[in-house]
Design a protein around this motif. Sequence first.
Motif: not given
Lengths: 346, 282
Positions: B93-105
Amino acid sequence: MSTIPHQVKLPSRVALDVVLQGIRIRFGRSVVTVSGVVLGVAFLMSILAGIVLKAGVAAEDTLRVEVERMTKFLEAETGTFDRKNFAILPVGTLTNAEARFLDTLKNTRGVTLRVFDPNAFLTAEQGELLEEAQMEELADGVSALLMMGEGRPQGLDFAEVMANARQKVVASTSPEIPLPEATGILASSLSRKLAEAEQQALMEQQRRDRFRDGWIIIISLLVTIIGISNAMLMSVTERFREIGTMKCLGALSAFVRRMFLFESAIMGIVGGAMGCVVGLLFSIIAYTLTYGPTLVFSGLFHSLGTLLLYSVVTILAGLILSVLAALYPASVAAKMVPAVALRSNI
Amino acid sequence: MNSDPATAAINQEEIAGNTVSSDRPLQAGDIDTLFAQPAKEPAETVINAVDVWKIYNPGPNETQALKGATLDVFKNEYLSIMGPSGSGKSTLFNMIGALGKPSRGKVYIDQVDIAQLDHNELAWLRCRKVGYIFQSYHLIQVMTCLENVTLPMAFAGMEAEQARDRGVKILKLVGLGHRVLHKPAELSGGQQQRVAIARALANQPEIVLADEPTANLDQHTGQEMIDLLCSLKEELGVTIISATHDLKMLQRSDRILWIEDGQIVKAARPDDIDFSTSEFDH
């Protein structure tokens, strides 16, 4: 492919509104934070004011002892002051002790003072209530000629000057003034020149006092820094999640920083001003209870400038420390990825 | 459009800038008035996540929350995500909501790689494009319901007066017209969740991310929330992504994804699923 515009930069007024509203709403918490600042600043101010008051009390005490000694010495040479005339010959500007001694003479019942002051060494206030006379008649009928001030008398024939005096006493109130050695004249120094060893001991004592005061100031400053930082740090870190939420809702880091800048500045100024007053009052009351009001307040009167300077310094210290202590964690939180700030559990 | 005289009267009031005077269940016309925006054509993707990894505490004790999750979310879709706790749902959720940065991808929102956005553009995105509904509400406790709802509008630069009116309308929409000036602590869990939903809708987002939105609501309110989310989707083309175990929500959604151990393991349409099986034991 769509483009993403920049987020609106909100005017400072909005940040200020949010801050004022926040302070109003969490008033209880704000009071606790501000009391942290008040305590820190009050501690620093009470130490600084204490040093000033102590110096004032000591200076006033020395002055009083000196004036009393001059009066006693003069009285020993001339007998009681009742219905006596004295001639004043200023040879330079007066020291505090000499000015106070002159005042004492002026206020002594039955004493008449005559003055010859062509170089206007006396201030207008000091010259008040003195009869002006020429050199030739200055010492006519006087019980003593008093040379005052930081300087030297120029080419005086004391035997001639004192020819018509009632008592041929020539006294000086400064150790630097050379006393006449004419026959038939009783020369006396009312001041006391400190011996070399005494002077050195005094300087050593002063050096030690300065060193100790310096240490006390440094320690109190540390206590203030820790007290204020602690209060502000707590108030910011407990709102990390709130900062994270705001970031999720589209707040810019700059907005968050500005909010905390305003908030901490308001708290710093209010807490600093209150702490300054509390610290000053505390010192004055404590010293008044120890040394008595007259000694403290006459010393206080002479050091108003220093106290004002210290007030400004302590309020600024409260302001700057509050802002630094709040802005640093707020910036850290504002820079955090919202997901991390939301998870933070402090 | 609205033949019901009561609804028509309310709409006139709203147009005139007045607030709705009574609390009542959500009606179709309300959404039209509040989120005046034409419905969009479906089928294009609005979020693409490509091989997203998220590793916490990299090193010997690292936790791999996501291990190459890939998914597409279509515009105007109601997507439900299921998964046991610790499966990486919230991280996704955080990744697709731009609340966090993915480590990869990579994560693309509207074909824009969010890793390329600066903090300013990310703030715009979080403010206008996405509305977040958190499991633990994340309401600002010292603010009233209205202030919580108007905060994102203030961040979007809306005038206070206008934001206030709009905030009151949205709160009425979620059935909290009578609690506008209450603080979150004075409300029940369900009411707080409704404030959170109202806040998520503040700036007419295109995407609503909801983490267990009905978990703390009673049956009736939960049903109302589902209705509300569905009508947002149908009338305004809002894309809804929701993590849930609520059968009612799953049945109403367009697509269901299963996430397990940081990976998307299965996708299905509700029609193809037998809701009585053990897959819902989680």
